[in-house]
Scaffold this active site. Structure first.
Site, short mmCIF file in Angstrom:
data_model
loop_
_atom_site.label_atom_id
_atom_site.label_comp_id
_atom_site.label_asym_id
_atom_site.label_seq_id
_atom_site.Cartn_x
_atom_site.Cartn_y
_atom_site.Cartn_z
N SER A 70 0.85 -1.20 0.00
CA SER A 70 0.00 0.00 0.00
C SER A 70 0.89 1.25 0.00
O SER A 70 1.68 1.44 -0.92
CB SER A 70 -0.96 -0.05 1.20
N HIS A 208 -7.88 -5.64 0.23
CA HIS A 208 -6.70 -4.80 0.32
C HIS A 208 -5.63 -5.42 1.22
O HIS A 208 -4.43 -5.23 1.00
CB HIS A 208 -7.07 -3.41 0.83
#
Length: 247
Positions: A70, A208
């Site tokens: 990320s 995610h």
């Protein structure tokens, strides 16, 4: 290994243990958390990258690979650029996990997370599958956690990268195919940011934070690619396309 926004070096504890028989594992600790809790926060990606690059430049010579998840993926990307510009000693491979290509920011929220009130930021924290629910329920812990979390989101949400900015090493992109923040076409666009080979590895059903349930498969991908490093990777694609493979 470069953690996500709000993450710390301990986020990679399980990965460090699994990979330690293959390589020396170093996990980045951003300012303002755990053993660096008293250090001044850095709220921009370039500043975080400069700090990491300066530390890495002091390491002994030898091949090095970066893995960033990320926010950590773009911090790793910018640190790689700084090292290459300084003395050509950039990473032999970049693993970019759970992040759209640098010139294509991930889908965010409105309002911007770093501008949220403490109450809204706490609610946002509760929604993260990577956060221990006990953290958001403990006012004392929140006093410690919220400032670096807000600072990291400021870094993420103010980061910009011009199209065509590149590094010279191969890039392995890893992403859950159900990640709401990273459409697959935006993950594949990492090919625009390397002059070497680029591949996209998807994890079926992963969101995610696919890194948690897909731990064993991710370790397999990392160790397999490290086994190909530092041997030269094909560069014929010249960063124009991404090879899509299943882990």
């Amino acid at each position: 290994m470069f953690p996500h926004a709000g993450g710390s070096a301990s986020s990679f504890r399980a990965y460090s243990a699994a990979l330690s028989s293959h390589c020396r594992v170093l996990c980045v600790q951003y300012p303002g958390r755990q053993d660096r809790v008293r250090d001044t926060l850095v709220g921009d990606v370039q500043g975080l990258a400069r700090g990491v690059a300066a530390d890495i430049a002091r390491l002994e010579d030898g091949p090095i690979a970066f893995f960033g998840h990320s926010m950590g993926a773009v911090v790793a990307f910018e640190a790689a650029r700084l090292l290459q510009q300084a003395d050509g000693r950039g990473p032999a491979r970049l693993f970019a996990s759970g992040r759209a290509a640098p010139a294509r920011p991930p889908r965010g929220t409105t309002p911007l997370v770093h501008l949220m009130s403490d109450a809204d930021l706490t609610a946002h924290l509760r929604q993260s599958t990577a956060t221990d629910p006990r953290v958001a329920a403990d006012p004392d812990l929140l006093e410690v956690v919220l400032p670096p979390l807000r600072s990291d989101y400021r870094a993420v949400e103010t980061y910009s990268c011009p199209p065509g900015r590149q590094i010279a090493c191969p890039v392995t992109v890893l992403v859950g195919d159900k990640d709401p923040l990273v459409p697959l076409e935006n993950a594949a666009a990492w090919a625009e940011h390397t002059s070497a080979d680029c591949e996209l590895v998807t994890f079926p059903g992963g969101d995610h934070f696919y890194l948690l349930p897909s731990h064993d498969r991710v370790v397999e991908v990392i160790t397999d690619r490290l086994g190909r490093t530092p041997a030269a990777a094909p560069a014929a694609r010249n960063g124009r396309s991404t090879r899509h493979v299943e882990p």
